[in-house]
Design an enzyme around this catalytic site. Sequence first.
Site, PDB file in Angstrom:
ATOM      1  N   LYS A 199      -9.159   5.101   5.741  1.00 26.08           N
ATOM      2  CA  LYS A 199      -8.023   5.498   6.583  1.00 26.08           C
ATOM      3  C   LYS A 199      -8.512   5.709   8.018  1.00 26.08           C
ATOM      4  O   LYS A 199      -9.681   6.020   8.231  1.00 26.08           O
ATOM      5  CB  LYS A 199      -7.431   6.817   6.081  1.00 26.08           C
ATOM      6  CG  LYS A 199      -6.624   6.709   4.808  1.00 26.08           C
ATOM      7  CD  LYS A 199      -6.122   8.085   4.387  1.00 26.08           C
ATOM      8  CE  LYS A 199      -5.493   8.086   3.021  1.00 26.08           C
ATOM      9  NZ  LYS A 199      -4.144   7.493   2.982  1.00 26.08           N
ATOM     10  N   ARG A 222      -2.430   5.946  -8.146  1.00 26.34           N
ATOM     11  CA  ARG A 222      -1.853   5.285  -9.333  1.00 26.34           C
ATOM     12  C   ARG A 222      -2.922   4.972 -10.370  1.00 26.34           C
ATOM     13  O   ARG A 222      -2.625   4.853 -11.551  1.00 26.34           O
ATOM     14  CB  ARG A 222      -1.097   4.024  -8.877  1.00 26.34           C
ATOM     15  CG  ARG A 222      -1.962   2.946  -8.323  1.00 26.34           C
ATOM     16  CD  ARG A 222      -1.168   1.938  -7.522  1.00 26.34           C
ATOM     17  NE  ARG A 222      -0.662   2.507  -6.267  1.00 26.34           N
ATOM     18  CZ  ARG A 222       0.151   1.873  -5.422  1.00 26.34           C
ATOM     19  NH1 ARG A 222       0.560   0.649  -5.695  1.00 26.34           N
ATOM     20  NH2 ARG A 222       0.550   2.438  -4.308  1.00 26.34           N
TER      21      ARG A 222
HETATM   22 ZN   LIG Z   1      -4.957   6.801  -0.866  1.00 27.46          ZN
END
Ligand SMILES: [Zn+2]
Length: 488
Positions: free
Chosen positions: A258, A332
């Site tokens: 990120k 997930r």
């Molecule tokens: Zn993530």
Amino acid sequence: MQQIWPKAISADFSGKEGQSVLYYSSNDFDEDSKEPTTPQRILWMGLGKEAKLSLNSFRTAIPKVVDKVQELKQKEIVISLDAQQFSTLNSSLSAETLLQTMANTFIQSNYQFNKHLTKEDSKKPSIEELRFTLKQTSGPLDLQKINEAVQVATTFGEATNLARNLANERGDVCNPKWMEEKAKELVSNHRDKLQMQVIDSNQMNLLGMNLFYSVGKASTTPPRLVLLKYMGDPQNPTSEVALVGKGITFDTGGLNLKSTGFIEDMYLDMSGSAAVLATMATLPKLNLKMNVVGALCMAENAIGSNALLPNSILKSYKGLTVEIGNTDAEGRLVLADGLSYVQKHYSPKYVIDIATLTGACCVALGEYASGLFTNDQGLEKKLMEAADSTFERTWPLPLFPEYSAELKGQHSDLKSIGKGRYGGACTAAAFLKEFIEEGVKWAHLDIAGPAMTSEKRGHIPRGGTGYGVQLLLSFLQSLQEPSQQPKT
Ligand SMILES: [Zn+2]
């Protein structure tokens, strides 16, 4: 105390929503100075137009009262209420529901995460006591029922604050091991009703929980699945509900790292697991007669030479192979194996997962509601009602077959992400659906929006909000009420 309403105040105070006026009153005056000896501070708070009066009017007013009283450095509030008057204006405003809402909102509004503040004057003074005085001129007032309702509302509020404390602790402290320790601590207070088991990283490898393990393998604190079982119905061998929480204690994004502006708040990426842990720790206090399993999917999505590589193909615990499209779509993966594990070992009727899963859900709904995906309409209705009554809003989003079609792999059974930029919350939910067994009533709450806020909003503080705890508790309570039992 003498109740006075000076004309000057009437002129300044119209009762408009959020408007307040403070004055001082006393019965006892010093003979010599003529000054009041024990002045009482009386705060009038506007609730807005009578025709629009609802529980929300009180939910909005209480944080303002708390702010004002904290500013005055007072430790006690007494709220005087003419219950009769309010129930005449709106029949849903009984003394019971009013006190419940106010007590709950008070507990949440009085919250502050101040354990790292070393200077006392930086902390807001906490209010230690809230009391109510009720006026009702006609009809019976069931004080026992009211007291019980306020007790439950207080327990709910404290549960939210517990989740906030867990979520707000930064990732250097709150790692998978710390969360396990916290769970152990909370379980030790209720050994008769709560059991705990941990699947550590070695067991994960042996069991083939490769999706889960791979997310956390580059961290110096290995991943783990923390399982809590609440036994409110010990004679019953099955579990009614399994709650599965995403617990990424820091999400760097992995090798798909990120960037600045998107990484800072990622210590809050374990908010789903915080909600599940706080819910489980509260169940013994509510004495619900059912068995509930809580699964905390704990991992730190770190980078390192052994970090999960993009486009790896991994075999899940269920046996399906998955190509990893982007290492930042890690939630997930831990959930998929966590969901498979609880279904295989506890055979729950209902499975609810709660996760700060996608930025796409924030794009769709903002910070004001979670996205609700489910394969069962009855469950949707129950969760919507629970969300409504606790003001932890959720909103249904679809699981169209096209989302599932996007996840079909060429070299693997499944791909972990959809094709393009659009519909990311829905493709994430469709991915999880692949791990839900036939006949299981499942719901996925994408809480990426409401789990964290950039600024204080009424009773919701900045940072970790504890979202979802009361929604889950209220849902579990509703399973106990015969009138709301699902038709089978
Ligand atoms: Zn993530």
